[in-house]
Design a protein around this motif. Structure first.
Motif, PDB file in Angstrom:
ATOM      1  N   UNK A   1       5.842   1.126  14.622  1.00  0.00           N
ATOM      2  CA  UNK A   1       5.169   0.012  15.369  1.00  0.00           C
ATOM      3  C   UNK A   1       6.135  -1.223  15.600  1.00  0.00           C
ATOM      4  N   UNK A   2       7.409  -0.922  15.392  1.00  0.00           N
ATOM      5  CA  UNK A   2       8.371  -2.083  15.724  1.00  0.00           C
ATOM      6  C   UNK A   2       8.984  -2.913  14.708  1.00  0.00           C
ATOM      7  N   UNK A   3       8.962  -2.345  13.549  1.00  0.00           N
ATOM      8  CA  UNK A   3       9.409  -3.268  12.315  1.00  0.00           C
ATOM      9  C   UNK A   3      10.773  -2.618  11.969  1.00  0.00           C
ATOM     10  N   UNK A   4      11.723  -3.443  11.716  1.00  0.00           N
ATOM     11  CA  UNK A   4      13.052  -2.854  11.012  1.00  0.00           C
ATOM     12  C   UNK A   4      12.611  -2.634   9.664  1.00  0.00           C
ATOM     13  N   UNK A   5      13.337  -1.615   9.011  1.00  0.00           N
ATOM     14  CA  UNK A   5      12.985  -1.243   7.488  1.00  0.00           C
ATOM     15  C   UNK A   5      13.211  -2.342   6.712  1.00  0.00           C
ATOM     16  N   UNK A   6      14.296  -3.317   6.898  1.00  0.00           N
ATOM     17  CA  UNK A   6      14.434  -4.309   6.004  1.00  0.00           C
ATOM     18  C   UNK A   6      13.225  -5.369   6.055  1.00  0.00           C
ATOM     19  N   UNK A   7      12.885  -5.571   7.342  1.00  0.00           N
ATOM     20  CA  UNK A   7      11.835  -6.849   7.488  1.00  0.00           C
ATOM     21  C   UNK A   7      10.631  -6.202   7.122  1.00  0.00           C
ATOM     22  N   UNK A   8      10.333  -5.035   7.444  1.00  0.00           N
ATOM     23  CA  UNK A   8       9.266  -4.379   6.772  1.00  0.00           C
ATOM     24  C   UNK A   8       8.817  -4.764   5.474  1.00  0.00           C
ATOM     25  N   UNK A   9      10.042  -4.144   4.559  1.00  0.00           N
ATOM     26  CA  UNK A   9       9.882  -4.185   3.188  1.00  0.00           C
ATOM     27  C   UNK A   9       9.843  -5.830   2.650  1.00  0.00           C
ATOM     28  N   UNK A  10      10.658  -6.582   3.375  1.00  0.00           N
ATOM     29  CA  UNK A  10      10.353  -8.205   2.934  1.00  0.00           C
ATOM     30  C   UNK A  10       9.029  -8.642   3.168  1.00  0.00           C
ATOM     31  N   UNK A  11       8.384  -8.367   4.361  1.00  0.00           N
ATOM     32  CA  UNK A  11       7.030  -8.632   4.558  1.00  0.00           C
ATOM     33  C   UNK A  11       5.998  -8.042   3.270  1.00  0.00           C
ATOM     34  N   UNK A  12       6.356  -7.070   3.073  1.00  0.00           N
ATOM     35  CA  UNK A  12       5.488  -6.087   1.999  1.00  0.00           C
ATOM     36  C   UNK A  12       5.683  -6.926   0.715  1.00  0.00           C
ATOM     37  N   UNK A  13       7.056  -7.123   0.347  1.00  0.00           N
ATOM     38  CA  UNK A  13       6.965  -7.659  -0.962  1.00  0.00           C
ATOM     39  C   UNK A  13       6.320  -9.084  -1.072  1.00  0.00           C
ATOM     40  N   UNK A  14       6.342  -9.872   0.251  1.00  0.00           N
ATOM     41  CA  UNK A  14       5.738 -11.256   0.212  1.00  0.00           C
ATOM     42  C   UNK A  14       4.102 -11.039   0.155  1.00  0.00           C
ATOM     43  N   UNK A  15       3.614  -9.953   0.782  1.00  0.00           N
ATOM     44  CA  UNK A  15       2.155  -9.641   0.508  1.00  0.00           C
ATOM     45  C   UNK A  15       1.983  -9.386  -0.815  1.00  0.00           C
ATOM     46  N   UNK A  16       2.700  -8.667  -1.272  1.00  0.00           N
ATOM     47  CA  UNK A  16       2.647  -8.096  -2.922  1.00  0.00           C
ATOM     48  C   UNK A  16       2.419  -9.471  -3.846  1.00  0.00           C
ATOM     49  N   UNK A  17       3.448 -10.215  -3.746  1.00  0.00           N
ATOM     50  CA  UNK A  17       3.747 -11.338  -4.431  1.00  0.00           C
ATOM     51  C   UNK A  17       2.243 -12.508  -4.243  1.00  0.00           C
ATOM     52  N   UNK A  18       1.777 -12.415  -3.105  1.00  0.00           N
ATOM     53  CA  UNK A  18       0.671 -13.060  -2.803  1.00  0.00           C
ATOM     54  C   UNK A  18      -0.850 -12.488  -3.061  1.00  0.00           C
ATOM     55  N   UNK A  19      -0.570 -11.481  -3.576  1.00  0.00           N
ATOM     56  CA  UNK A  19      -1.909 -10.705  -4.272  1.00  0.00           C
ATOM     57  C   UNK A  19      -2.660 -10.087  -3.219  1.00  0.00           C
ATOM     58  N   UNK A  20      -1.947  -9.469  -2.140  1.00  0.00           N
ATOM     59  CA  UNK A  20      -2.581  -8.969  -0.930  1.00  0.00           C
ATOM     60  C   UNK A  20      -2.690  -7.435  -0.943  1.00  0.00           C
ATOM     61  N   UNK A  21      -1.409  -6.756  -1.496  1.00  0.00           N
ATOM     62  CA  UNK A  21      -1.283  -5.490  -1.630  1.00  0.00           C
ATOM     63  C   UNK A  21      -0.571  -5.252  -3.275  1.00  0.00           C
ATOM     64  N   UNK A  22      -0.695  -3.697  -3.413  1.00  0.00           N
ATOM     65  CA  UNK A  22       0.081  -3.246  -4.602  1.00  0.00           C
ATOM     66  C   UNK A  22       1.540  -3.327  -4.159  1.00  0.00           C
ATOM     67  N   UNK A  23       2.119  -2.914  -5.548  1.00  0.00           N
ATOM     68  CA  UNK A  23       3.723  -2.875  -5.384  1.00  0.00           C
ATOM     69  C   UNK A  23       4.263  -1.912  -4.504  1.00  0.00           C
ATOM     70  N   UNK A  24       5.235  -2.445  -3.772  1.00  0.00           N
ATOM     71  CA  UNK A  24       5.474  -1.605  -2.401  1.00  0.00           C
ATOM     72  C   UNK A  24       6.525  -0.806  -2.585  1.00  0.00           C
ATOM     73  N   UNK A  25       7.323  -0.636  -3.848  1.00  0.00           N
ATOM     74  CA  UNK A  25       8.286   0.325  -4.213  1.00  0.00           C
ATOM     75  C   UNK A  25       7.786   1.283  -4.816  1.00  0.00           C
ATOM     76  N   UNK A  26       7.352   2.660  -4.350  1.00  0.00           N
ATOM     77  CA  UNK A  26       6.796   3.375  -5.224  1.00  0.00           C
ATOM     78  C   UNK A  26       7.094   5.012  -4.507  1.00  0.00           C
ATOM     79  N   UNK A  27       7.262   6.146  -5.313  1.00  0.00           N
ATOM     80  CA  UNK A  27       7.151   7.390  -4.838  1.00  0.00           C
ATOM     81  C   UNK A  27       6.067   8.151  -4.713  1.00  0.00           C
ATOM     82  N   UNK A  28       5.024   7.648  -5.323  1.00  0.00           N
ATOM     83  CA  UNK A  28       3.617   8.119  -5.458  1.00  0.00           C
ATOM     84  C   UNK A  28       2.792   8.265  -4.290  1.00  0.00           C
TER      85      UNK A  28
END
Length: 740
Positions: free
Chosen positions: A297-324
């Motif tokens: 949907x148009x995100x670079x991998x590094x930008x997507x991960x940066x945003x996911x980490x921000x959402x995680x630290x602000x309490x919106x999503x679970x930890x974004x680094x997982x193989x599960x």
């Protein structure tokens, strides 16, 4: 090791990985009563007898001692066996935790629960021990693990602390050491061989090189691909049905032409079948699948991960680094849905809550560290930036889809006969959207066939022969490359997006899908010809497995590091034997990457050049006979694409700067003309401002204007000798401006 009661210790110090995490944990544990203060200029949060402080990721880094840092004074081979030392990189944070630990009776490591997080926690303990020898012997030290920054999860984690996992941290440190040594040795060697020093060094690494080799190999396949013609027959019938010949692909045009001659008159419907297809919902997001979906949907991998980490630290999503890819029992799916009812996507959560039984999908990978990526709190668009909302929505809709029913589709197949030839038309009708209602990124559109009866005849309105060509394999998108890296065991879930970002920043690839530059071919060709192990996944996969074994306690950190050094010695022996060939290959590639196309004035190659003062410009290879030049951006890496300007015949360029989005300059000539126009310089005798030239400051610009030389274009019309004569500026200075 038990945590003990907060009320009976003089001070409880909690160390997190980042400031936002510290702030949120303090807010949760204190019930919102934590007070903010500064310690050595670092934010800390205090309540009761507890202080929470966040680091800035790694506050120590590994490096070589000072005597090895000079490229000129150090033999590259020496680096392989050189000592590696810890260097403080964030000194304020070091001072802050040393000061706070002095009065602590309990220290809790609350960094992210993964290999890097464990290492960051152990680094903090080392810093404390260094400042206060023996302090840790009399202090309770423990670790909390959590996968989401929610009240329930944080309170549960602090109620059941565990011991610090020093083996997991050791595996992370082994990776750091191995990557430092391999990266430094290979980067220095190839940069020196290719004559690329300073900011333009050639970045090479244990994980980066096999990843780049994948991209180059795919491009070679594309270049070697020879398209083959083939033909297909289709016909539109009078009821607007488009039917295709059952044979499908014809490799012989004569045969196809003969069949086409018979597709005339009226076609009889001889068969009409309907069936049902069940499309299963997708599996939960692990890091790889999340990055693939974000890439789509148009995100670079590094930008997507940066945003996911921000959402995680602000309490919106679970930890974004997982193989599960399997939700553990500890994730109460109904509680999550209930929490999401108050958000923008609440109607979907309410629908799923109405189901009597929730049966989530399961992927093939089940781990015990973190659950799949999923939302943990409701959000509205107004609370997030546009990009944050898109990532949050993607993750939330995927979560909904994993709990939804299958999508049911009715399939239709109609067979027509005309003069002994059979044509087939297909259609489908969505009977139940199921999970696709929630996951809008995977839609199926209705395209039903009209009502028909077997035996009915329809006039063939328009038979046609379609000429087609076989297509080469597709270039890797970022998402597809991450998936391939995972399959081959290259890198980890935490590092793959960083490796791809590095390939872009070093000018090895452009675009998405990724196209390698000529420099990439030169580097990979040189390595494959002389030290092929560097470009193959087997070696880096072996080291990754060894690091997992360190975490399991099956092998020591030092043994793995020494084994990697032995491997590197063997690789370096191969390289040194072929230095001349490697140097030639890389330098040729660098020159090809510097060609911007044909000179608009004389037709020879336009090259990216540097003036004696270091400034950049595009100059004709026919100099001094041809003095045509163009200005180029002062900073950033210039990457030349294969797209050619129709007006000027020059390749489009992109400027890549660390930490910034790529600047797509386009054609250098078009860009220059646009600049002149936007600055009111529409006359040919005007142009780029004099002070844009490296080496011309205000004083020299004033003297040039006083001599009647008011633009770079006017400057180019005169010889350096004449400019010096008119202005009194030393000839040696004038020549350094590099505009001729």
């Amino acid at each position: 090791m038990e945590r003990g009661s907060l009320s009976v210790v003089s001070m409880h110090l909690i160390i997190t990985e980042k400031h936002n995490t510290a702030k949120r944990i303090a807010h949760i544990l204190s019930g919102g009563r934590a007070e903010h203060r500064k310690v050595e200029g670092i934010d800390a949060y205090t309540f009761s007898n507890t202080t929470v402080v966040g680091l800035r990721g790694h506050v120590l880094s590994l490096d070589f001692p000072e005597q090895y840092r000079s490229w000129q004074a150090t033999s590259v081979r020496e680096l392989i066996g050189a000592e590696v030392v810890h260097v403080p990189t964030e000194k304020r944070y070091v001072r802050a935790i040393q000061k706070l630990a002095k009065d602590a009776e309990e220290i809790t490591i609350a960094t992210d629960y993964d290999r890097e997080g464990e290492l960051i926690g152990v680094e903090a303990l080392r810093i404390i021990e260094q400042a206060h020898p023996g302090l840790l012997d009399g202090v309770r030290v423990n670790r909390v693990r959590y996968s989401a920054l929610t009240k329930q999860e944080i309170e549960e984690a602090f109620s059941h602390p565990v011991e610090v996992d020093f083996r997991l941290a050791a595996s992370g440190e082994a990776r750091q050491t191995i990557d430092l040594v391999w990266g430094a040795v290979l980067t220095r060697y190839l940069s020196i061989a290719g004559g690329r020093l300073g900011d333009n060094f050639l970045s090479v690494g244990r994980v980066q090189s096999p990843t780049l080799a994948l991209i180059v190999q795919r491009e070679r396949e594309i270049q070697a691909f020879v398209p083959q013609k083939y033909w297909e027959i289709e016909a539109t019938l009078e009821n607007d049905v488009v039917a295709r010949h059952e044979h499908g692909r014809f490799d012989d045009k004569k045969e196809a032409d003969e069949v086409l001659q018979r597709i005339v008159g009226r076609a009889t419907l001889v068969g009409l079948d309907t069936g049902r297809r069940t499309d299963r919902p997708p599996t939960p997001f692990n890091t790889t699948e999340f990055l693939r979906a974000a890439s789509a949907i148009g995100f670079s991998a590094s930008n997507a991960m940066r945003i996911a980490e921000s959402l995680y630290t602000n309490g919106y999503i679970s930890y974004p680094r997982t193989d599960n890819t399997v939700y553990p029992k500890s994730v109460n799916l109904r509680d999550v849905l209930s929490a999401l009812r108050d958000g923008e996507l609440g109607e979907y959560a309410a629908e799923l809550l109405s189901k009597k039984r929730l049966s989530p999908t399961r992927g093939k990978k089940e781990t015990t560290d973190h659950p799949p990526i999923h939302p943990v709190a409701a959000a509205r668009r107004s609370q997030l930036s546009e990009q944050e909302w898109k990532v949050y929505e993607l993750i939330t809709r995927r979560f909904f889809a994993t709990l939804a029913d299958p999508c049911i589709v009715e399939t239709q197949r109609a067979v027509f006969e005309v003069n002994g030839e059979q044509l087939v038309a297909t259609g489908l009708r969505v009977l139940d959207e199921g999970w696709r209602r929630y996951y809008i990124y995977s839609k199926v559109e209705d395209r039903p066939l009209p009502e028909m009866q077997v035996g009915e005849r329809y006039a063939v309105v328009e038979p046609r022969l379609l000429e087609k060509h076989t297509k080469p394999p597709a270039r890797y998108t970022q998402g597809a490359l991450i998936k391939k890296m995972e399959e081959l065991g290259i890198g980890t879930k935490s590092t793959r997006h960083e490796i791809i970002a590095k390939l872009y920043s070093r000018g090895y690839v452009v675009g998405n899908p990724m196209k390698p530059t000529q420099l990439s071919f030169s580097v990979i060709d040189a390595l494959e010809s002389n030290a092929p192990n560097i470009t193959r996944p087997e070696m880096t996969r072996k080291l990754e497995q060894d690091m997992d074994r360190i975490a399991e306690g099956a092998v020591s950190e030092q043994d793995v590091i020494e084994e990697s050094r032995d491997m590197l010695y063997r690789v370096f022996d191969q390289l040194e034997k072929n230095t001349e060939a490697i140097s030639r290959s890389i330098r040729e590639g660098l020159r090809e990457d510097a060609v911007l196309g044909r000179c608009p004035s004389c037709g020879k190659d336009m090259l990216i050049r540097r003036s004696r003062r270091g400034g950049r410009f595009a100059g004709c290879s026919g100099y001094p006979e041809c003095t045509f030049t163009l200005p180029l951006p002062r900073s950033g890496k210039i990457v030349v694409s294969d797209r050619v300007c129709e007006r000027h015949g020059l390749f489009h360029i992109t400027v890549v700067s660390k930490g910034k989005r790529p600047w797509r300059v386009g054609c250098p000539m078009c860009s220059f003309e646009e600049w002149k126009s936007s600055n009111g310089n529409t006359n040919g005798d005007k142009g780029q401002d004099l002070t844009d030239i490296e080496g011309i400051g205000r004083t020299y610009a004033k003297r040039l204007r006083e001599a009647g030389i008011k633009s770079v274009d006017a400057l180019r019309q005169l010889s350096p000798e004449r400019v010096s004569e008119l202005t009194g500026i030393p000839l040696s200075r004038v020549r350094r401006w590099g505009v001729w």
